[in-house]
Design a protein around this motif. Sequence first.
Motif, PDB file in Angstrom:
ATOM      1  N   ALA A 116       0.828  -1.210   0.000  1.00 38.38           N
ATOM      2  CA  ALA A 116       0.000   0.000   0.000  1.00 38.38           C
ATOM      3  C   ALA A 116       0.860   1.258   0.000  1.00 38.38           C
ATOM      4  N   CYS A 117       1.926   1.261   0.793  1.00 38.42           N
ATOM      5  CA  CYS A 117       2.803   2.439   0.843  1.00 38.42           C
ATOM      6  C   CYS A 117       3.588   2.603  -0.452  1.00 38.42           C
ATOM      7  N   SER A 118       4.043   1.502  -1.024  1.00 37.15           N
ATOM      8  CA  SER A 118       4.855   1.589  -2.229  1.00 37.15           C
ATOM      9  C   SER A 118       4.026   1.959  -3.453  1.00 37.15           C
ATOM     10  N   LEU A 119       2.831   1.408  -3.568  1.00 37.01           N
ATOM     11  CA  LEU A 119       2.012   1.621  -4.765  1.00 37.01           C
ATOM     12  C   LEU A 119       1.134   2.862  -4.679  1.00 37.01           C
ATOM     13  N   TRP A 120       0.769   3.273  -3.464  1.00 36.85           N
ATOM     14  CA  TRP A 120      -0.181   4.373  -3.353  1.00 36.85           C
ATOM     15  C   TRP A 120       0.257   5.450  -2.366  1.00 36.85           C
ATOM     16  N   LEU A 121       0.464   5.093  -1.089  1.00 35.50           N
ATOM     17  CA  LEU A 121       0.701   6.104  -0.064  1.00 35.50           C
ATOM     18  C   LEU A 121       2.013   6.850  -0.269  1.00 35.50           C
ATOM     19  N   GLY A 122       3.077   6.139  -0.665  1.00 34.85           N
ATOM     20  CA  GLY A 122       4.368   6.789  -0.863  1.00 34.85           C
ATOM     21  C   GLY A 122       4.333   7.848  -1.955  1.00 34.85           C
ATOM     22  N   PRO A 123       3.881   7.505  -3.180  1.00 35.49           N
ATOM     23  CA  PRO A 123       3.760   8.548  -4.220  1.00 35.49           C
ATOM     24  C   PRO A 123       2.807   9.673  -3.830  1.00 35.49           C
ATOM     25  N   TRP A 124       1.713   9.318  -3.159  1.00 35.40           N
ATOM     26  CA  TRP A 124       0.790  10.357  -2.709  1.00 35.40           C
ATOM     27  C   TRP A 124       1.459  11.293  -1.717  1.00 35.40           C
ATOM     28  N   ALA A 125       2.223  10.752  -0.775  1.00 39.02           N
ATOM     29  CA  ALA A 125       2.913  11.589   0.211  1.00 39.02           C
ATOM     30  C   ALA A 125       3.938  12.490  -0.453  1.00 39.02           C
ATOM     31  N   ASP A 126       4.672  11.963  -1.430  1.00 42.98           N
ATOM     32  CA  ASP A 126       5.668  12.784  -2.128  1.00 42.98           C
ATOM     33  C   ASP A 126       5.001  13.921  -2.885  1.00 42.98           C
ATOM     34  N   ARG A 127       3.900  13.623  -3.546  1.00 38.65           N
ATOM     35  CA  ARG A 127       3.200  14.656  -4.310  1.00 38.65           C
ATOM     36  C   ARG A 127       2.592  15.707  -3.384  1.00 38.65           C
ATOM     37  N   VAL A 128       1.952  15.277  -2.312  1.00 38.32           N
ATOM     38  CA  VAL A 128       1.337  16.216  -1.370  1.00 38.32           C
ATOM     39  C   VAL A 128       2.397  17.077  -0.690  1.00 38.32           C
ATOM     40  N   SER A 129       3.551  16.476  -0.380  1.00 37.83           N
ATOM     41  CA  SER A 129       4.624  17.221   0.264  1.00 37.83           C
ATOM     42  C   SER A 129       5.065  18.401  -0.587  1.00 37.83           C
ATOM     43  N   LEU A 234      11.708  40.876  -7.174  1.00 36.63           N
ATOM     44  CA  LEU A 234      11.304  39.507  -7.511  1.00 36.63           C
ATOM     45  C   LEU A 234      12.005  38.539  -6.561  1.00 36.63           C
ATOM     46  N   LEU A 235      11.225  37.828  -5.772  1.00 37.09           N
ATOM     47  CA  LEU A 235      11.798  36.825  -4.881  1.00 37.09           C
ATOM     48  C   LEU A 235      12.161  35.586  -5.688  1.00 37.09           C
ATOM     49  N   PRO A 236      13.319  35.006  -5.471  1.00 35.46           N
ATOM     50  CA  PRO A 236      13.729  33.844  -6.264  1.00 35.46           C
ATOM     51  C   PRO A 236      12.798  32.665  -6.056  1.00 35.46           C
ATOM     52  N   ALA A 237      12.658  31.865  -7.095  1.00 33.71           N
ATOM     53  CA  ALA A 237      11.819  30.675  -7.024  1.00 33.71           C
ATOM     54  C   ALA A 237      12.388  29.689  -6.025  1.00 33.71           C
ATOM     55  N   ASN A 238      11.511  29.044  -5.279  1.00 33.03           N
ATOM     56  CA  ASN A 238      11.951  28.063  -4.298  1.00 33.03           C
ATOM     57  C   ASN A 238      12.413  26.802  -4.998  1.00 33.03           C
ATOM     58  N   ASP A 239      13.419  26.130  -4.399  1.00 33.96           N
ATOM     59  CA  ASP A 239      13.958  24.906  -5.003  1.00 33.96           C
ATOM     60  C   ASP A 239      12.975  23.748  -4.976  1.00 33.96           C
ATOM     61  N   ALA A 240      11.867  23.903  -4.233  1.00 32.20           N
ATOM     62  CA  ALA A 240      10.936  22.785  -4.077  1.00 32.20           C
ATOM     63  C   ALA A 240       9.948  22.676  -5.231  1.00 32.20           C
ATOM     64  N   ARG A 241      10.035  23.557  -6.227  1.00 34.70           N
ATOM     65  CA  ARG A 241       9.149  23.432  -7.379  1.00 34.70           C
ATOM     66  C   ARG A 241       9.368  22.086  -8.060  1.00 34.70           C
ATOM     67  N   PHE A 242       8.304  21.505  -8.565  1.00 37.79           N
ATOM     68  CA  PHE A 242       8.394  20.180  -9.152  1.00 37.79           C
ATOM     69  C   PHE A 242       7.496  20.104 -10.367  1.00 37.79           C
ATOM     70  N   ASP A 243       7.769  19.082 -11.164  1.00 38.91           N
ATOM     71  CA  ASP A 243       6.982  18.849 -12.359  1.00 38.91           C
ATOM     72  C   ASP A 243       5.863  17.879 -12.013  1.00 38.91           C
ATOM     73  N   PRO A 244       4.595  18.296 -12.029  1.00 35.48           N
ATOM     74  CA  PRO A 244       3.506  17.384 -11.663  1.00 35.48           C
ATOM     75  C   PRO A 244       3.329  16.240 -12.635  1.00 35.48           C
ATOM     76  N   ASP A 245       3.912  16.355 -13.840  1.00 35.31           N
ATOM     77  CA  ASP A 245       3.793  15.288 -14.829  1.00 35.31           C
ATOM     78  C   ASP A 245       4.951  14.292 -14.775  1.00 35.31           C
ATOM     79  N   ALA A 246       5.888  14.477 -13.837  1.00 34.64           N
ATOM     80  CA  ALA A 246       7.011  13.547 -13.714  1.00 34.64           C
ATOM     81  C   ALA A 246       6.499  12.185 -13.261  1.00 34.64           C
ATOM     82  N   PRO A 247       7.148  11.084 -13.690  1.00 36.18           N
ATOM     83  CA  PRO A 247       6.675   9.746 -13.294  1.00 36.18           C
ATOM     84  C   PRO A 247       6.636   9.549 -11.787  1.00 36.18           C
ATOM     85  N   GLN A 250       3.273  10.676 -10.483  1.00 37.37           N
ATOM     86  CA  GLN A 250       2.075  10.064 -11.026  1.00 37.37           C
ATOM     87  C   GLN A 250       1.607   8.918 -10.135  1.00 37.37           C
ATOM     88  N   SER A 251       0.307   8.655 -10.181  1.00 34.59           N
ATOM     89  CA  SER A 251      -0.239   7.500  -9.471  1.00 34.59           C
ATOM     90  C   SER A 251       0.134   6.219 -10.202  1.00 34.59           C
TER      91      SER A 251
END
Length: 367
Positions: A116-129, A234-247, A250-251
């Motif tokens: 459950a953590c590997s297939l669903w909860l882990g990717p969900w946690a990374d995306r939500v973070s 202009l405040l610099p962009a934060n390093d935490a920006r991510f690509d939502p389409d990255a594998p 993805q779910s």
Amino acid sequence: MPKLDRYLISEFAQAIFATLIVLLIVTVGGAFTDVLQDIARGRVPAGLMAAQLGLVLLKWLPLILPLAVMLGLMMAVGRLYRDSEMPVLASIGIGPRRMLKPLLLVVGPLVGVVAACSLWLGPWADRVSKEMINDANRSLVMAGLEPGAFTGIPGDRGVIYVSNMSKDGSGLEKIFVYRGGEEGRMDVITANDGKLTVDEAGHRYLTLNHGFQVEGQVGAKDFRLLRYARNEILLPANDARFDPDAPEMQSTLALLGDDSREARAQLHYRIAPPLLALAFALMAVPLARSMPRQARYGRILVGFLAYLIGQNLMTAGRGWLEDGKIASGLGLWWLVVPIMAIALWLYFTDGRLGRRKSAPAGNGARA
């Protein structure tokens, strides 16, 4: 349920739980240090420390739980050998095959948690973070800017000081901004009041009103003093920006419909942990076999090294799949299937390896 099964289930569960607690304490310390470093560098807002710590642990659980299962089982079975309980069970015909049922009753739910953590909860946690960090950085209150304290600008590009702030974090008073430039240049900006604005692209601007700006080269005498009525920084962009389409974001269901190498690699990387957790659990029983006076922790070290090799090959295999060095159809089955086969062979041949055949009785001497 027979008393023997209840006894073995209790021993296995207690040892695994104790091992998991120790590993979680160690992991929490490492995760807490990483989160604090990100906060100090301006990558993570300070107000999200607790949430980020929980999400990081949820992401790491597929790596921690298989190790806890393996080490816990080895300690439990090793204690049974050390206290001579296993030889007693073997003397009445109870071997590894008889222990398979209580073993699976304990390991089965834990493998389900890993899946459950590997297939669903882990990717969900990374995306939500990452979404929480990006959303929080739109507000200076959540980005760590506090009245009366110096706050670092993301990327080590300077500091901001604010004397007073409105409740919603948009209105600022008595602002001091220091920015370091290339080749020793510096800017010092002050303002009586200001506010934070965010454009449609998500860029943050610090709008300052009625202030002064001093700029020039450190150590030189050509500093310039400017007085302005309005100044936008202009405040610099934060390093935490991510690509939502990255594998990685993805779910698992979305990865099933993606035929790219990166998606295939990420999919197999999520499928492998629960299968490896089951293999390591089966492997723990034969690896824990020991004589009464044999060293206790030598075989635990062997099991730990087997876990490290398996996890490192899994991580390396994902990189090989992304680079095209391994065919996408092969995936990580070249790793999972041999480890599972070795684990099954070791488990079902436990106690019969190295057994010497009794020598035939010789003819008696002639009188």
